[in-house]
Design an enzyme around this catalytic site. Structure first.
Site, PDB file in Angstrom:
ATOM      1  N   ARG A  55      -1.709  10.156  20.292  1.00  0.00           N
ATOM      2  CA  ARG A  55      -2.813  11.133  20.279  1.00  0.00           C
ATOM      3  C   ARG A  55      -3.225  11.488  21.707  1.00  0.00           C
ATOM      4  NH1 ARG A  55      -5.940   8.369  15.103  1.00  0.00           N
ATOM      5  NH2 ARG A  55      -4.864   9.603  13.529  1.00  0.00           N
ATOM      6  N   GLY A  78       0.872  -1.177   0.000  1.00  0.00           N
ATOM      7  CA  GLY A  78       0.000   0.000   0.000  1.00  0.00           C
ATOM      8  C   GLY A  78       0.904   1.220   0.000  1.00  0.00           C
ATOM      9  N   GLY A 127       1.023   4.244   3.853  1.00  0.00           N
ATOM     10  CA  GLY A 127       2.183   3.458   3.421  1.00  0.00           C
ATOM     11  C   GLY A 127       3.361   4.342   3.062  1.00  0.00           C
ATOM     12  N   ASP A 162      -2.746   5.650  18.994  1.00  0.00           N
ATOM     13  CA  ASP A 162      -3.732   6.173  19.948  1.00  0.00           C
ATOM     14  C   ASP A 162      -3.027   6.781  21.167  1.00  0.00           C
ATOM     15  OD1 ASP A 162      -5.598   5.177  18.169  1.00  0.00           O
ATOM     16  OD2 ASP A 162      -5.789   3.263  19.227  1.00  0.00           O
ATOM     17  N   ARG A 165     -11.333   5.157   5.886  1.00  0.00           N
ATOM     18  CA  ARG A 165     -12.715   5.615   6.071  1.00  0.00           C
ATOM     19  C   ARG A 165     -12.905   7.047   5.585  1.00  0.00           C
ATOM     20  NH1 ARG A 165     -13.631   6.297  12.550  1.00  0.00           N
ATOM     21  NH2 ARG A 165     -11.516   6.877  13.116  1.00  0.00           N
ATOM     22  N   HIS A 201      -8.826  -0.766  18.751  1.00  0.00           N
ATOM     23  CA  HIS A 201      -8.534   0.454  17.988  1.00  0.00           C
ATOM     24  C   HIS A 201      -9.826   0.923  17.311  1.00  0.00           C
ATOM     25  CE1 HIS A 201      -6.354   3.348  15.644  1.00  0.00           C
ATOM     26  NE2 HIS A 201      -6.666   2.778  14.511  1.00  0.00           N
ATOM     27  N   VAL A 216      -1.861  -2.772   9.567  1.00  0.00           N
ATOM     28  CA  VAL A 216      -2.324  -1.396   9.795  1.00  0.00           C
ATOM     29  C   VAL A 216      -3.757  -1.214   9.278  1.00  0.00           C
ATOM     30  CG1 VAL A 216      -1.791   1.056   9.383  1.00  0.00           C
ATOM     31  CG2 VAL A 216       0.068  -0.588   9.573  1.00  0.00           C
ATOM     32  N   SER A 217      -4.096  -1.923   8.188  1.00  0.00           N
ATOM     33  CA  SER A 217      -5.413  -1.761   7.557  1.00  0.00           C
ATOM     34  C   SER A 217      -6.533  -1.967   8.576  1.00  0.00           C
ATOM     35  CB  SER A 217      -5.578  -2.782   6.425  1.00  0.00           C
ATOM     36  OG  SER A 217      -4.457  -2.766   5.577  1.00  0.00           O
ATOM     37  N   ASN A 218      -7.586  -1.188   8.417  1.00  0.00           N
ATOM     38  CA  ASN A 218      -8.721  -1.245   9.356  1.00  0.00           C
ATOM     39  C   ASN A 218      -9.849  -2.151   8.870  1.00  0.00           C
ATOM     40  OD1 ASN A 218      -8.212   0.331  11.699  1.00  0.00           O
ATOM     41  ND2 ASN A 218      -8.171   2.163  10.391  1.00  0.00           N
ATOM     42  N   GLY A 271      -0.201   4.224  -0.490  1.00  0.00           N
ATOM     43  CA  GLY A 271      -1.115   5.352  -0.305  1.00  0.00           C
ATOM     44  C   GLY A 271      -0.593   6.276   0.786  1.00  0.00           C
ATOM     45  N   ASN A 277     -11.680  -4.690   2.957  1.00  0.00           N
ATOM     46  CA  ASN A 277     -10.311  -4.853   3.452  1.00  0.00           C
ATOM     47  C   ASN A 277      -9.963  -6.290   3.839  1.00  0.00           C
ATOM     48  OD1 ASN A 277      -9.946  -2.224   2.874  1.00  0.00           O
ATOM     49  ND2 ASN A 277      -9.764  -1.499   4.987  1.00  0.00           N
ATOM     50  N   ARG A 299     -14.458   2.473  11.541  1.00  0.00           N
ATOM     51  CA  ARG A 299     -13.423   1.587  10.990  1.00  0.00           C
ATOM     52  C   ARG A 299     -14.023   0.222  10.648  1.00  0.00           C
ATOM     53  NH1 ARG A 299     -11.127   4.512  15.295  1.00  0.00           N
ATOM     54  NH2 ARG A 299      -9.193   5.606  14.824  1.00  0.00           N
TER      55      ARG A 299
HETATM   56  N1  LIG Z   1      -4.181   1.108  12.297  1.00  0.00           N
HETATM   57  C1  LIG Z   1      -4.184   2.430  12.283  1.00  0.00           C
HETATM   58  O1  LIG Z   1      -3.906   3.069  13.273  1.00  0.00           O
HETATM   59  C2  LIG Z   1      -4.509   3.145  10.995  1.00  0.00           C
HETATM   60  C3  LIG Z   1      -4.307   4.542  10.877  1.00  0.00           C
HETATM   61  C4  LIG Z   1      -4.612   5.161   9.661  1.00  0.00           C
HETATM   62  C5  LIG Z   1      -5.119   4.420   8.603  1.00  0.00           C
HETATM   63  N2  LIG Z   1      -5.335   3.084   8.776  1.00  0.00           N
HETATM   64  C6  LIG Z   1      -5.859   2.256   7.697  1.00  0.00           C
HETATM   65  O2  LIG Z   1      -4.811   2.033   6.741  1.00  0.00           O
HETATM   66  C7  LIG Z   1      -5.387   1.748   5.471  1.00  0.00           C
HETATM   67  C8  LIG Z   1      -4.728   2.629   4.420  1.00  0.00           C
HETATM   68  O3  LIG Z   1      -5.078   3.978   4.609  1.00  0.00           O
HETATM   69  P1  LIG Z   1      -4.542   5.106   3.601  1.00  0.00           P
HETATM   70  O4  LIG Z   1      -5.024   6.400   4.136  1.00  0.00           O
HETATM   71  O5  LIG Z   1      -3.092   4.913   3.328  1.00  0.00           O
HETATM   72  O6  LIG Z   1      -5.387   4.722   2.275  1.00  0.00           O
HETATM   73  P2  LIG Z   1      -5.000   5.061   0.759  1.00  0.00           P
HETATM   74  O7  LIG Z   1      -6.224   4.873  -0.038  1.00  0.00           O
HETATM   75  O8  LIG Z   1      -4.276   6.355   0.677  1.00  0.00           O
HETATM   76  O9  LIG Z   1      -3.943   3.915   0.384  1.00  0.00           O
HETATM   77  C9  LIG Z   1      -4.284   2.571   0.290  1.00  0.00           C
HETATM   78  C10 LIG Z   1      -3.470   1.976  -0.862  1.00  0.00           C
HETATM   79  O10 LIG Z   1      -3.695   0.554  -0.873  1.00  0.00           O
HETATM   80  C11 LIG Z   1      -3.615   0.169  -2.239  1.00  0.00           C
HETATM   81  N3  LIG Z   1      -4.208  -1.157  -2.409  1.00  0.00           N
HETATM   82  C12 LIG Z   1      -5.515  -1.510  -2.426  1.00  0.00           C
HETATM   83  N4  LIG Z   1      -5.636  -2.834  -2.626  1.00  0.00           N
HETATM   84  C13 LIG Z   1      -4.389  -3.329  -2.737  1.00  0.00           C
HETATM   85  C14 LIG Z   1      -3.857  -4.625  -2.932  1.00  0.00           C
HETATM   86  N5  LIG Z   1      -4.650  -5.687  -3.055  1.00  0.00           N
HETATM   87  N6  LIG Z   1      -2.528  -4.767  -2.982  1.00  0.00           N
HETATM   88  C15 LIG Z   1      -1.700  -3.703  -2.853  1.00  0.00           C
HETATM   89  N7  LIG Z   1      -2.147  -2.449  -2.660  1.00  0.00           N
HETATM   90  C16 LIG Z   1      -3.475  -2.262  -2.607  1.00  0.00           C
HETATM   91  C17 LIG Z   1      -4.356   1.276  -2.968  1.00  0.00           C
HETATM   92  O11 LIG Z   1      -4.048   1.295  -4.367  1.00  0.00           O
HETATM   93  C18 LIG Z   1      -3.867   2.517  -2.239  1.00  0.00           C
HETATM   94  O12 LIG Z   1      -2.755   3.116  -2.853  1.00  0.00           O
HETATM   95  C19 LIG Z   1      -6.901   1.975   5.641  1.00  0.00           C
HETATM   96  O13 LIG Z   1      -7.554   0.757   5.851  1.00  0.00           O
HETATM   97  C20 LIG Z   1      -6.982   2.840   6.886  1.00  0.00           C
HETATM   98  O14 LIG Z   1      -8.228   2.734   7.532  1.00  0.00           O
HETATM   99  C21 LIG Z   1      -5.043   2.443   9.936  1.00  0.00           C
END
Ligand SMILES: NC(=O)c1ccc[n+]([C@@H]2O[C@H](COP(=O)([O-])OP(=O)(O)OC[C@H]3O[C@@H](n4cnc5c(N)ncnc54)[C@H](O)[C@@H]3O)[C@@H](O)[C@H]2O)c1
Length: 308
Positions: free
Chosen positions: A151, A7, A12, A148, A82, A175, A118-120, A9, A95, A88
């Site tokens: 924060r 990821g 990542g 958390d 989200r 979380h 990390v993914s939710n 995004g 996810n 979440r």
């Molecule tokens: N655990 C935590 O504390 C925490 C904090 C923030 C965000 N998150 C979670 O992290 C995740 C990512 O958030 P973000 O803001 O970076 O989202 P984002 O949309 O910016 O990035 C997600 C990336 O994942 C890629 N992706 C999707 N499916 C894929 C696959 N099968 N293989 C490889 N890549 C793939 C997408 O192309 C995208 O670039 C979300 O689920 C979010 O809720 C968790």
């Protein structure tokens, strides 16, 4: 030390950036499913190397897991974040499928890796990785409590009108907005309990602001936050890579600890080169225990939505 981040995004890329800036890893591989996206993020980040003074090599790949081979640590951030007003838990449908296939591909190429989820909804996604990969429990870690707690410290410092470096505190539990258990009783300013400085009402406000920390940012940004999540992940990666034996609240598979069984939820753990080297059991008051158990019920309810 090779680290893969799946990821590329917001979270990542931020995570890769903080890992590189801290300069402890030889290589970071960014992988994304979106054609050319990870390559672009990696190139942009590499062009900060001479400016920020790091030697970590960041490479980007489009869905080619052979390039992630023999990673010591893999971070899973792939999936949808989200939008304002969403919980979440509502992300589970999309996810879960992503996290399941991504973790299988990672392990196929790096059978000895440690996975950070990390993914939710993160606690449930961490549980899913346990259920579907068969990796030993110390090698699967969910990141939520480190963020958390950061924060929480931000809100405590704000209430105390103190620098954040004066403040210590921890958030355990799930979380989620309702699941977080900020341990105000144990929070301190230079080892003095914060209750010496703040009224019960103000402390309660800190607690509530902490619990909706993510939602507050999602409302402001239109998507979920990335700087603090990325920094929190990089802290866990560094603790493992450098065998720091640091204590962080992380989502860990509990088997009896805190009277909880067969779920992943935030608890203090010691992180070192083997991953989770110990789950630390601290004494909780009856009210804190009750809050943690209610939080666990929520996590288990979400786990029940998984098709295992
Ligand atoms: N655990 C935590 O504390 C925490 C904090 C923030 C965000 N998150 C979670 O992290 C995740 C990512 O958030 P973000 O803001 O970076 O989202 P984002 O949309 O910016 O990035 C997600 C990336 O994942 C890629 N992706 C999707 N499916 C894929 C696959 N099968 N293989 C490889 N890549 C793939 C997408 O192309 C995208 O670039 C979300 O689920 C979010 O809720 C968790």
């Amino acid at each position: 030390m090779k680290v893969t981040v799946v990821g590329a995004g917001a979270v990542g890329a931020s995570c890769a950036e903080y890992i590189a800036i801290k300069n402890f890893a030889s290589e970071v591989v960014l992988l994304d499913i979106k054609e050319g996206f990870a390559e672009g993020k990696a190139m942009d980040l590499m062009q900060t190397a001479s400016l920020n003074g790091f030697d970590t090599k960041i490479t980007g790949v489009t869905n080619d897991y052979t390039k992630t081979a023999n990673s010591d640590i893999c971070v899973i951030t792939s999936g949808i974040p989200r939008k304002p007003g969403m919980t979440r838990e509502e992300l589970i449908g999309i996810n879960a499928g992503i996290v399941k296939t991504v973790s299988a591909s990672l392990i196929e190429n790096s059978p000895n890796t440690i996975i950070i989820v990390v993914s939710n909804p993160m606690d449930t996604m961490t549980y899913l990785v346990h259920k579907t990969t068969g990796l030993p429990k110390h090698r699967i870690i969910g990141m939520g409590g480190a963020l958390d707690s950061a924060r929480f410290k931000y809100r405590l410092a704000e209430a105390l009108k103190a620098p954040i470096s004066d403040v210590d505190g921890m958030v355990i539990g799930g979380h989620s907005d309702v699941g977080m258990v900020p341990l105000t009783r144990l929070a301190t300013r230079n080892s003095v309990p914060v209750s010496k400085f703040l009224s019960d009402d103000r402390l309660n406000q800190v607690k509530e602001d902490t619990k909706v920390g993510g939602a507050t940012l999602t409302k402001l940004l239109g998507t979920s936050a990335w700087y603090a999540p990325g920094a929190a992940v990089s802290g866990l990666v560094q603790a493992i890579a450098c065998d720091q034996k640091k204590m962080f609240p992380c989502s860990a598979l509990l088997q009896g600890e805190y009277g909880l069984n067969d779920l992943c939820i935030g608890a203090p753990v010691i992180l070192g080169r083997k991953g989770i080297e110990k789950v630390v059991e601290i004494e909780l008051t009856d009210a804190e225990k009750e809050h943690l158990h209610t939080s666990a019920e929520g996590v288990m309810k979400t786990n029940g939505l998984l098709e295992l």
